[in-house]
Write a protein that holds these residues in place. Structure first.
Motif, PDB file in Angstrom:
ATOM      1  N   LEU A  23      26.809   3.443  13.725  1.00 49.94           N
ATOM      2  CA  LEU A  23      27.149   4.291  14.586  1.00 49.94           C
ATOM      3  C   LEU A  23      26.885   3.803  16.314  1.00 49.94           C
ATOM      4  O   LEU A  23      27.177   4.513  17.218  1.00 49.94           O
ATOM      5  N   TYR A  24      26.389   2.705  16.423  1.00 50.31           N
ATOM      6  CA  TYR A  24      25.613   2.360  17.700  1.00 50.31           C
ATOM      7  C   TYR A  24      26.802   2.323  18.895  1.00 50.31           C
ATOM      8  O   TYR A  24      26.464   2.809  19.942  1.00 50.31           O
ATOM      9  N   HIS A  25      27.938   1.705  18.649  1.00 53.50           N
ATOM     10  CA  HIS A  25      28.742   1.529  19.658  1.00 53.50           C
ATOM     11  C   HIS A  25      29.442   2.965  20.135  1.00 53.50           C
ATOM     12  O   HIS A  25      29.683   2.965  21.171  1.00 53.50           O
ATOM     13  N   ARG A  26      29.569   3.714  18.938  1.00 57.42           N
ATOM     14  CA  ARG A  26      30.054   5.040  19.278  1.00 57.42           C
ATOM     15  C   ARG A  26      28.991   5.868  19.837  1.00 57.42           C
ATOM     16  O   ARG A  26      29.240   6.705  20.986  1.00 57.42           O
ATOM     17  N   LEU A  27      27.787   6.006  19.661  1.00 52.77           N
ATOM     18  CA  LEU A  27      26.620   6.436  20.289  1.00 52.77           C
ATOM     19  C   LEU A  27      26.653   5.896  21.880  1.00 52.77           C
ATOM     20  O   LEU A  27      26.636   6.965  22.614  1.00 52.77           O
ATOM     21  N   ASN A  28      26.583   4.848  22.065  1.00 51.39           N
ATOM     22  CA  ASN A  28      26.508   4.525  23.578  1.00 51.39           C
ATOM     23  C   ASN A  28      27.846   4.927  24.285  1.00 51.39           C
ATOM     24  O   ASN A  28      27.822   5.444  25.358  1.00 51.39           O
TER      25      ASN A  28
ATOM     26  N   PRO B 290      11.982   1.949  31.051  1.00 50.34           N
ATOM     27  CA  PRO B 290      12.718   0.929  30.374  1.00 50.34           C
ATOM     28  C   PRO B 290      11.838   0.817  29.084  1.00 50.34           C
ATOM     29  O   PRO B 290      10.777   0.867  29.012  1.00 50.34           O
ATOM     30  N   TRP B 291      12.475   0.887  27.904  1.00 47.61           N
ATOM     31  CA  TRP B 291      11.880   0.940  26.608  1.00 47.61           C
ATOM     32  C   TRP B 291      11.474  -0.451  26.211  1.00 47.61           C
ATOM     33  O   TRP B 291      11.593  -1.545  26.661  1.00 47.61           O
ATOM     34  N   THR B 292      10.358  -0.561  25.238  1.00 45.34           N
ATOM     35  CA  THR B 292       9.713  -1.806  24.798  1.00 45.34           C
ATOM     36  C   THR B 292      10.600  -2.306  23.752  1.00 45.34           C
ATOM     37  O   THR B 292      11.591  -1.267  23.354  1.00 45.34           O
ATOM     38  N   ASP B 293      10.562  -3.497  23.381  1.00 44.21           N
ATOM     39  CA  ASP B 293      11.642  -3.991  22.226  1.00 44.21           C
ATOM     40  C   ASP B 293      11.552  -3.064  21.319  1.00 44.21           C
ATOM     41  O   ASP B 293      12.466  -3.165  20.467  1.00 44.21           O
ATOM     42  N   SER B 294      10.176  -2.725  20.777  1.00 41.72           N
ATOM     43  CA  SER B 294      10.156  -1.856  19.879  1.00 41.72           C
ATOM     44  C   SER B 294      11.023  -0.691  19.464  1.00 41.72           C
ATOM     45  O   SER B 294      11.527  -0.252  18.926  1.00 41.72           O
ATOM     46  N   ALA B 295      11.334  -0.062  20.900  1.00 41.19           N
ATOM     47  CA  ALA B 295      11.812   1.165  21.156  1.00 41.19           C
ATOM     48  C   ALA B 295      13.484   0.920  21.055  1.00 41.19           C
ATOM     49  O   ALA B 295      14.069   1.574  20.410  1.00 41.19           O
ATOM     50  N   VAL B 296      13.628  -0.103  21.599  1.00 46.35           N
ATOM     51  CA  VAL B 296      15.056  -0.775  21.612  1.00 46.35           C
ATOM     52  C   VAL B 296      15.665  -0.828  19.969  1.00 46.35           C
ATOM     53  O   VAL B 296      16.561  -0.572  19.411  1.00 46.35           O
ATOM     54  N   ARG B 297      14.652  -1.693  19.108  1.00 50.66           N
ATOM     55  CA  ARG B 297      14.861  -1.934  17.883  1.00 50.66           C
ATOM     56  C   ARG B 297      15.066  -0.350  16.912  1.00 50.66           C
ATOM     57  O   ARG B 297      15.945  -0.331  16.159  1.00 50.66           O
ATOM     58  N   ARG B 298      14.369   0.373  17.449  1.00 51.64           N
ATOM     59  CA  ARG B 298      14.323   1.588  16.579  1.00 51.64           C
ATOM     60  C   ARG B 298      15.725   2.366  17.032  1.00 51.64           C
ATOM     61  O   ARG B 298      16.335   2.857  16.138  1.00 51.64           O
ATOM     62  N   TYR B 299      15.981   2.349  18.129  1.00 50.15           N
ATOM     63  CA  TYR B 299      17.128   3.043  18.679  1.00 50.15           C
ATOM     64  C   TYR B 299      18.496   2.437  18.011  1.00 50.15           C
ATOM     65  O   TYR B 299      19.507   3.072  17.412  1.00 50.15           O
TER      66      TYR B 299
ATOM     67  N   PHE C 257      19.022   8.371  24.305  1.00 50.23           N
ATOM     68  CA  PHE C 257      18.890   7.252  25.328  1.00 50.23           C
ATOM     69  C   PHE C 257      18.441   7.854  26.823  1.00 50.23           C
ATOM     70  O   PHE C 257      17.786   6.886  27.448  1.00 50.23           O
ATOM     71  N   HIS C 258      18.121   9.050  26.791  1.00 55.51           N
ATOM     72  CA  HIS C 258      17.841   9.490  28.012  1.00 55.51           C
ATOM     73  C   HIS C 258      16.821   9.127  28.855  1.00 55.51           C
ATOM     74  O   HIS C 258      16.299   8.759  29.885  1.00 55.51           O
ATOM     75  N   GLY C 259      15.482   8.758  27.929  1.00 52.96           N
ATOM     76  CA  GLY C 259      14.125   8.710  28.092  1.00 52.96           C
ATOM     77  C   GLY C 259      14.123   7.130  28.812  1.00 52.96           C
ATOM     78  O   GLY C 259      13.325   6.640  29.351  1.00 52.96           O
ATOM     79  N   TYR C 260      15.140   6.273  28.554  1.00 54.17           N
ATOM     80  CA  TYR C 260      15.372   4.973  29.101  1.00 54.17           C
ATOM     81  C   TYR C 260      15.172   5.033  30.537  1.00 54.17           C
ATOM     82  O   TYR C 260      14.823   4.100  31.131  1.00 54.17           O
ATOM     83  N   ILE C 261      15.950   5.781  31.153  1.00 56.58           N
ATOM     84  CA  ILE C 261      16.402   5.817  32.730  1.00 56.58           C
ATOM     85  C   ILE C 261      14.933   5.874  33.540  1.00 56.58           C
ATOM     86  O   ILE C 261      14.593   5.360  34.407  1.00 56.58           O
ATOM     87  N   ASP C 262      13.906   6.517  32.950  1.00 55.30           N
ATOM     88  CA  ASP C 262      12.620   6.830  33.603  1.00 55.30           C
ATOM     89  C   ASP C 262      11.716   5.453  33.409  1.00 55.30           C
ATOM     90  O   ASP C 262      11.172   5.329  34.295  1.00 55.30           O
TER      91      ASP C 262
ATOM     92  N   MET D  37      20.051  -1.809  28.836  1.00 58.25           N
ATOM     93  CA  MET D  37      19.884  -1.566  27.113  1.00 58.25           C
ATOM     94  C   MET D  37      20.963  -2.703  26.339  1.00 58.25           C
ATOM     95  O   MET D  37      20.448  -3.064  25.606  1.00 58.25           O
ATOM     96  N   GLU D  38      22.024  -2.326  26.730  1.00 57.06           N
ATOM     97  CA  GLU D  38      23.129  -3.167  25.811  1.00 57.06           C
ATOM     98  C   GLU D  38      22.819  -4.488  25.899  1.00 57.06           C
ATOM     99  O   GLU D  38      23.130  -5.176  25.044  1.00 57.06           O
ATOM    100  N   ALA D  39      22.537  -4.932  27.192  1.00 53.57           N
ATOM    101  CA  ALA D  39      22.101  -6.178  27.311  1.00 53.57           C
ATOM    102  C   ALA D  39      20.983  -6.940  26.757  1.00 53.57           C
ATOM    103  O   ALA D  39      21.016  -7.956  25.909  1.00 53.57           O
ATOM    104  N   ARG D  40      20.134  -6.057  26.665  1.00 51.63           N
ATOM    105  CA  ARG D  40      18.806  -6.357  25.623  1.00 51.63           C
ATOM    106  C   ARG D  40      19.080  -6.425  24.228  1.00 51.63           C
ATOM    107  O   ARG D  40      18.376  -7.294  23.592  1.00 51.63           O
TER     108      ARG D  40
END
Length: 472
Positions: free
Chosen positions: A369-374, A353-362, A346-351, A399-402
């Motif tokens: 494991l999404y909720h545990r990873l967050n 914000p990701w594209t929708d494509s990057a969010v989908r890949r995450y 996730f750390h790259g998101y701070i500098d 990111m979670e809202a997106r």
């Protein structure tokens, strides 16, 4: 003693008494009774032999079992008026002797309650309550140790741990579960005898470690595990995190940071209906292991900086190896290792914000494991800089809202190409083979980049890709 005893214990005691046998509630239930903690199963010991008390137990309860018969133990369930059940196990008085190369006792029946209590692990577990008369028996001052929150062995600690080395792991587990401290002479014996833990099976060590991690305060138990030297044998990756700090303190104490991340991850566990119900072994193991790759990847850079490049991937390999050695479940091993591998994602998101494509890949890479990873990612942000901490939290919230918004528009939890394998074969007019897999992967990337597409749009993209590939 001012406590209310389980009516089932009194009832069973009366039955044994009618047949001329002694019966006493022992161990954890007695300790929990004094601590006013709930106890769901009751342990008893008796003067009767298994063949003598088996008819009593069968008549009194249901669901009879005898897996521990060779150790003098039989068990049964008792159904209460409210529909709930309570389990009981009854064991003939014992006086064990041990083979020094094994922790399996040679069972010899004893002839007294006091003798049976002397072979137990700690004084706080060497108390008994004779039933039905409710006579409290405490030959080793366990109640006093319980009051002082001290763990001490009933007999010489060296003898106790030599007889059963697993008791050393139980000591640090009780530090976590009960908030006790290990009495100095007992602690010294553990430190001197840590090598004895090697004769204990990995499964039994794993079970104690699991109980420790699932307790209310695993930090205290893990500190005791490391301080005793036991961790050097059963979980060496943990003490390895105690890296020497450079003189200018340019990087954190990784061991202390790990314990802090574990505390924070536990605080982020949810209620029974939430996405990560408490206690969650997967999340807690991931928090414990997330930085174990740092010692192997530490580099001192020009200017006095310290780096840990690829410690996430190195840590995932070390985690998989250690959890396999401890005989954890295969699915748990894969989940924990994946969380360790993804914990920096996730750390790259701070500098930026990701594209929708990057969010989908995450979301796709995190999978179930999404909720545990967050939660692991949030727990790992231990900076004391309030501005940085706020920026990180806000970025995670964003990111979670997106993700929630994307889920309203498309199924990003199970992203698949807009065309399946059969449709690809039909459109391209090809035979099943590697080309179909290649096309499928391309269409998956197209779906991740652009979101869901209409059939005609997806078909046009497939034909474009195939024509371009054929022209090469």
């Amino acid at each position: 003693m001012g406590f209310e005893v389980w009516p089932e214990a009194i009832e069973l005691g009366e039955l044994f008494n009618e047949h001329g046998y002694e019966l006493a509630l022992v161990g954890g239930p007695v300790r929990d009774l004094l601590l006013q903690r709930p106890s769901h199963d009751l342990d008893f010991c008796t003067s009767a032999r298994p063949e003598e008390f088996e008819p009593i137990l069968r008549k009194w309860g249901h669901g009879f079992w005898d897996m521990g018969r060779k150790f003098g133990t039989l068990g049964a369930m008792k159904r209460r008026a409210d529909g709930s059940e309570i389990g009981v196990e009854v064991t003939t008085y014992r006086r064990d002797t041990y083979d020094p190369d094994s922790r399996k006792p040679e069972v010899n029946y004893g002839d007294s309650l006091e003798g049976d209590l002397s072979r137990r692990d700690f004084t706080v577990n060497a108390m008994a309550l004779r039933v039905p008369q409710c006579e409290f028996v405490d030959p080793f001052n366990g109640a006093n140790d319980l009051n002082k929150k001290i763990l001490r062995t009933p007999v010489d600690p060296a003898q106790s741990f030599d007889d059963d080395p697993l008791r050393m792991m139980r000591a640090v587990r009780f530090v976590a579960q009960l908030g006790f401290r290990i009495e100095p002479e007992t602690a010294e014996a553990i430190t001197r005898m840590v090598d004895r833990i090697e004769i204990v099976s990995a499964e039994r060590v794993r079970d104690e470690l699991t109980k420790l991690l699932l307790s209310d305060n695993p930090r205290a138990g893990l500190e005791a595990l490391v301080e005793s030297g036991l961790a050097d044998i059963v979980l060496p990756e943990l003490p390895a995190l105690q890296l020497e700090l450079d003189e200018h303190h340019r990087h954190k104490d990784v061991f202390e940071h790990t314990l802090m991340v574990l505390d924070r991850a536990i605080a982020l566990e949810t209620g029974p209906d939430g996405p990560v119900p408490r206690p969650d072994l997967t999340l807690r193991l991931a928090a414990l292991m997330h930085d174990v790759g740092k010692p192997k990847t530490r580099r001192f850079e020009p200017g006095g900086k310290v780096s840990f490049h690829r410690h996430d991937l190195v840590g995932a390999k070390l985690t998989r190896k250690r959890l396999k050695a401890l005989r954890f479940d295969h699915h748990l091993i894969e989940d924990v290792s994946d969380l360790v591998a993804l914990h920096l994602r996730f750390h790259g998101y701070i500098d930026e914000p990701w594209t929708d494509s990057a969010v989908r890949r995450y979301v796709r890479d995190a999978g179930h494991l999404y909720h545990r990873l967050n939660r692991l990612t949030r727990a790992d942000a231990t900076t004391q800089n309030k501005r940085k901490a706020r920026m990180f939290s806000e970025a995670m919230d964003d990111m979670e809202a997106r993700v929630i918004e994307l889920k309203k528009r498309e199924d990003i939890d199970a992203i698949r190409p807009d065309l399946n394998g059969n449709e690809i074969i039909e459109i391209l007019g090809v035979e099943p083979g590697p080309i179909v897999g290649e096309a499928y992967r391309h269409m998956l990337e197209f779906r991740l980049d652009h979101g869901p597409a209409e059939h005609d749009e997806a078909e046009a993209e497939l034909r474009r890709w195939y024509a371009e590939r054929s022209a090469q």
